[in-house]
Design a protein around this motif. Sequence first.
Motif, mmCIF file in Angstrom:
data_model
loop_
_atom_site.group_PDB
_atom_site.id
_atom_site.type_symbol
_atom_site.label_atom_id
_atom_site.label_comp_id
_atom_site.label_asym_id
_atom_site.label_seq_id
_atom_site.Cartn_x
_atom_site.Cartn_y
_atom_site.Cartn_z
ATOM 1 N N ILE A 20 0.859 -1.192 0.000
ATOM 2 C CA ILE A 20 0.000 0.000 0.000
ATOM 3 C C ILE A 20 0.889 1.234 0.000
ATOM 4 O O ILE A 20 1.851 1.318 0.775
ATOM 5 C CB ILE A 20 -0.927 0.023 1.232
ATOM 6 C CG1 ILE A 20 -1.724 -1.285 1.332
ATOM 7 C CG2 ILE A 20 -1.890 1.213 1.157
ATOM 8 C CD1 ILE A 20 -2.544 -1.398 2.611
ATOM 9 N N HIS A 23 0.936 7.260 0.834
ATOM 10 C CA HIS A 23 -0.168 8.222 0.765
ATOM 11 C C HIS A 23 -1.492 7.567 1.130
ATOM 12 O O HIS A 23 -2.296 8.138 1.879
ATOM 13 C CB HIS A 23 -0.266 8.817 -0.645
ATOM 14 C CG HIS A 23 -1.487 9.658 -0.862
ATOM 15 N ND1 HIS A 23 -1.616 10.923 -0.318
ATOM 16 C CD2 HIS A 23 -2.657 9.417 -1.541
ATOM 17 C CE1 HIS A 23 -2.791 11.429 -0.652
ATOM 18 N NE2 HIS A 23 -3.434 10.539 -1.387
ATOM 19 N N LYS A 24 -1.718 6.346 0.611
ATOM 20 C CA LYS A 24 -2.961 5.636 0.898
ATOM 21 C C LYS A 24 -3.043 5.268 2.373
ATOM 22 O O LYS A 24 -4.104 5.398 2.993
ATOM 23 C CB LYS A 24 -3.042 4.366 0.039
ATOM 24 C CG LYS A 24 -4.389 3.657 0.096
ATOM 25 C CD LYS A 24 -5.454 4.449 -0.639
ATOM 26 C CE LYS A 24 -6.746 3.665 -0.766
ATOM 27 N NZ LYS A 24 -7.777 4.414 -1.519
ATOM 28 N N VAL A 215 -7.753 -3.408 0.112
ATOM 29 C CA VAL A 215 -6.880 -2.601 -0.747
ATOM 30 C C VAL A 215 -5.793 -3.438 -1.416
ATOM 31 O O VAL A 215 -5.463 -3.225 -2.592
ATOM 32 C CB VAL A 215 -6.236 -1.459 0.076
ATOM 33 C CG1 VAL A 215 -5.143 -0.769 -0.727
ATOM 34 C CG2 VAL A 215 -7.305 -0.455 0.495
#
Length: 232
Positions: A20, A23-24, A215
């Motif tokens: 991931i 930023h996420k 995600v």
Amino acid sequence: MSPTDKKFELSLLDYFSQFITPHKRELMEKVLNQRTRFFTVVLEDIYKPHNASAVLRTCDCFGIQDIHIIEKTNQYKINPYVTRGASDWVTIHKYFEPTGSGVKPCFSKLREQGYRILATSPDKNSTSILDLDASQKIALVFGNEHEGVSEEVKSQSDGLVHIPMLGFTESFNISVSASIFLFELMKKAKPELHPDFFLTEAEKHELRMIWYRQVVKNSEVHERLFREKNLL
């Protein structure tokens, strides 16, 4: 959760994090820190799925984590074009009783969690949203597009609440109504006075695990390999 399970989950989160972007991850932490279960929304037998999906999107935008859906004659199916992914981030609870009504189990659960249940209705004995006290946990119930909330919901609720109307039309579209109600509640709320306004660390950890699994591409494969590597 046992200390061993908690340690494993923390290790798994750390493992998932490499897939991931920073930023996420930062965005998810920011959202988690603003999520609340102090207010929640209940949808009763919504006829048009895109309207319910629009409410889900609204809840996500206002940081509302839980949406409760009472299914009677209509079964709700997520419309991804309307939710714009919001359904991935909120928690949906469904209630259906084949031989009865889902209202009772839904309301029982909400009351166990300390909610005051308010049905949205333009009835003359209804309280204006402008006069609503937002200092306690509130569950707002919205009815379907044709009949509004049922008499069953009205009789089992703790009160009725409405948006003052200045025109000839009696009510807004359900997604617009939800937006106005939640905006007013969030504006009135004073989180600093309520230790339980935002999610607990345990709740954030639980959601973080769910979100990471969503995600990360092929997360179930990654998790299986990680478990095998760690002999679990």
